[in-house]
Design an enzyme around this catalytic site. Structure first.
Site, short mmCIF file in Angstrom:
data_model
loop_
_atom_site.label_atom_id
_atom_site.label_comp_id
_atom_site.label_asym_id
_atom_site.label_seq_id
_atom_site.Cartn_x
_atom_site.Cartn_y
_atom_site.Cartn_z
N THR A 230 0.88 -1.16 0.00
CA THR A 230 0.00 0.00 0.00
C THR A 230 0.92 1.21 0.00
OG1 THR A 230 -1.72 -1.10 1.33
CG2 THR A 230 -1.71 1.27 1.40
N ARG A 258 -12.18 -9.23 -3.77
CA ARG A 258 -11.73 -8.85 -2.42
C ARG A 258 -11.31 -7.38 -2.36
NH1 ARG A 258 -6.80 -6.65 0.03
NH2 ARG A 258 -6.79 -7.34 2.21
#
Length: 367
Positions: A230, A258
Site C-alpha cells: 500500500t 476482495r
C-alpha cells in the site's frame, strides 16, 4: 519522527533528535527545534522487509523513490498549497513507480487483473472519497478525490467507479499499463503454491523476457518479499489543514472481488482536524477493518495520546486479531509518527522545520 515496533517499546528516530537509553534503545533527546508550519509523512508498505534480503541496489532504489515522493508533496506545501494537494501529489508519484504495490506495479488478482483501490480524506470537514476495483484509471487516488469533491457519494466500486472517473476527465489507460513482469512472476509463484490455475498472460503485456529477471534487479522488489503493499501520505499544511490519502493494488492472487482496508474510511484512511490527526495504514486489511484502526487512532489522540502511542496501540490491537502491518500518523502540530508490527516499512517525512529523511527497517533511525 518516531517509529514504534511491537515488543520493543522503543522510540526510533524523532523530529527532536536521538539519545540512547541504558538498554541501548534510541530515545528522544531534549533538543529544541522550531515548530513546523507544514509537514508531510509517507509510507510505501509494511511487511517482512529485512536487510539480508535486500541488495544494496534495491535498498538505494527504494530510498530514492521515497525521497522523490516526499519532494513532490513538500513542493506543494512549501508553496503554500493544501494538505489535500500534497498527499495526492506524493501518492500519485508512488502510483506511477513500479517499486510499489499501487498503480503501475500493483499485484495481480488470481484472474490475472490489476484491481486498484484508493481513498482520500479532508480533515477540515471530514469529507472523504474512495474507490475500489479500478482497472483503467491511471491514478486511483485522483478518482477517490473526484468522488469526494464531484459526487454526492463517498465510495464507488468497479465499472461504475471507472465510468465516473472517465466522466471527470481523469486519465484512462489500457489495463496493460499497470503490468510489471516481477508482479506477474509473483502471481504465478503464488498460484502454483496454492494449486490454482494460472491465467493467460494479460492482453497487451510485453512478451516474457528471454532471460528471467534477476533477483537483485534494483528496479523491482524481492520476489519473495512478504509485504502488505500500500502507499499513503498524511500532511498538515500552513493553514492548519490535515489530510490523508492511501492507494493499493491489494494482495497478490486475491479472489472474488476482495477489497481490503485502504478504501474503507476509518479503517485504512482517516483525517480529522477536530481530533487533531491524519492516518494512513498498511497491513492485513481484513484485521484493520475489524479493528477500525485509523479512526480509533484519532479517537485515542483526541483523548490525549501521542500519535506514536495511539498508532502502536491500534496496530497491536489488529495484531491481537491476527493481522500485521503499520501506520503513519500526523498530529495537529505537524509531528509525524510511525508504528508497525513488522520487520520493516518503507517510510519518510519532511517538514518546514526538518529536512527529508527516509527509512526502511523497523530498527532504523530515519535519516
Amino acid at each position: 519522527m518516531t517509529c514504534g515496533t511491537r515488543g520493543r517499546g522503543a522510540v526510533i528516530g524523532a523530529v527532536l533528535g536521538l539519545a540512547v537509553t541504558a538498554a541501548g534503545l534510541p530515545a528522544l533527546a531534549q533538543t529544541e527545534t522550531p515548530a513546523p508550519t507544514w509537514s508531510l509523512a509517507i509510507h510505501g508498505g509494511a511487511g517482512t522487509i529485512e536487510r539480508d534480503r535486500m541488495t544494496p541496489a534495491q535498498d538505494t532504489a527504494y530510498r530514492e523513490a521515497l525521497e522523490k515522493a516526499l519532494a513532490a508533496g513538500s513542493a506543494v506545501l512549501a508553496a503554500g498549497g493544501s494538505a489535500l494537494d500534497a498527499v495526492q501529489a506524493a501518492v500519485e508519484l508512488m502510483e506511477d513507480d513500479p517499486l510499489f504495490n499501487a498503480g503501475r506495479g500493483a499485484v495481480f488478482t488470481a484472474a490475472g487483473r490489476n484491481e486498484l483501490d484508493a481513498a482520500v480524506m479532508d480533515g477540515t470537514n471530514r469529507a472523504a472519497g474512495a474507490v475500489a476495483g479500478l482497472t483503467t484509471t491511471r491514478h486511483p487516488i485522483a478518482a477517490a478525490r473526484a468522488v469526494m469533491e464531484k459526487s454526492p457519494h463517498v465510495f464507488l466500486i468497479g465499472e461504475g467507479a471507472e465510468t465516473f472517473a472517465a466522466s471527470q476527465g481523469l486519465e484512462q489507460v489500457p489495463p496493460s499499463f499497470f503490468f510489471t513482469e516481477r508482479r506477474w512472476q509473483g502471481l504465478v509463484q503464488t498460484l502454483r503454491q496454492r494449486g490454482l490455475p494460472i491465467p493467460a498472460r494479460p492482453e497487451g503485456a510485453p512478451p516474457p523476457p528471454a532471460v528471467p529477471m534477476a533477483d537483485n534487479d534494483p528496479s523491482a522488489p524481492p520476489l519473495n518479499e512478504r509485504k502488505f503493499g500500500t502507499v499513503g501520505a498524511v500532511a498538515l499544511d500552513s493553514h492548519g489543514r490535515l489530510a490523508a490519502a492511501t492507494s493499493t493494488g491489494g494482495t497478490s492472487a486475491k479472489q472474488w472481488g476482495r477489497v481490503g482496508d485502504v478504501p474503507v474510511i476509518g479503517a485504512g484512511t482517516y483525517a480529522s482536524n477536530a481530533e487533531g490527526c491524519a492516518v494512513s495504514a498498511t497491513g492485513d486489511g481484513e484485521f484493520y477493518i475489524r479493528a477500525s484502526v485509523a479512526r480509533d487512532i484519532c479517537a485515542r489522540m483526541a483523548a490525549g495520546a501521542t500519535g506514536q502511542a495511539a498508532g502502536q496501540a491500534e496496530v497491536d490491537d489488529a495484531l491481537s486479531l491476527g493481522g500485521y502491518g503499520g501506520v503513519i500518523v500526523m498530529d495537529r502540530a505537524g509531528i509525524p509518527d510511525f508504528a508497525l508490527t513488522t520487520s520493516g516499512m518503507y517510510r519518510g517525512a519532511v517538514s518546514s522545520a526538518a529536512p527529508a529523511r527516509v527509512a526502511i527497517y523497523a530498527d532504523e533511525e530515519e535519516q
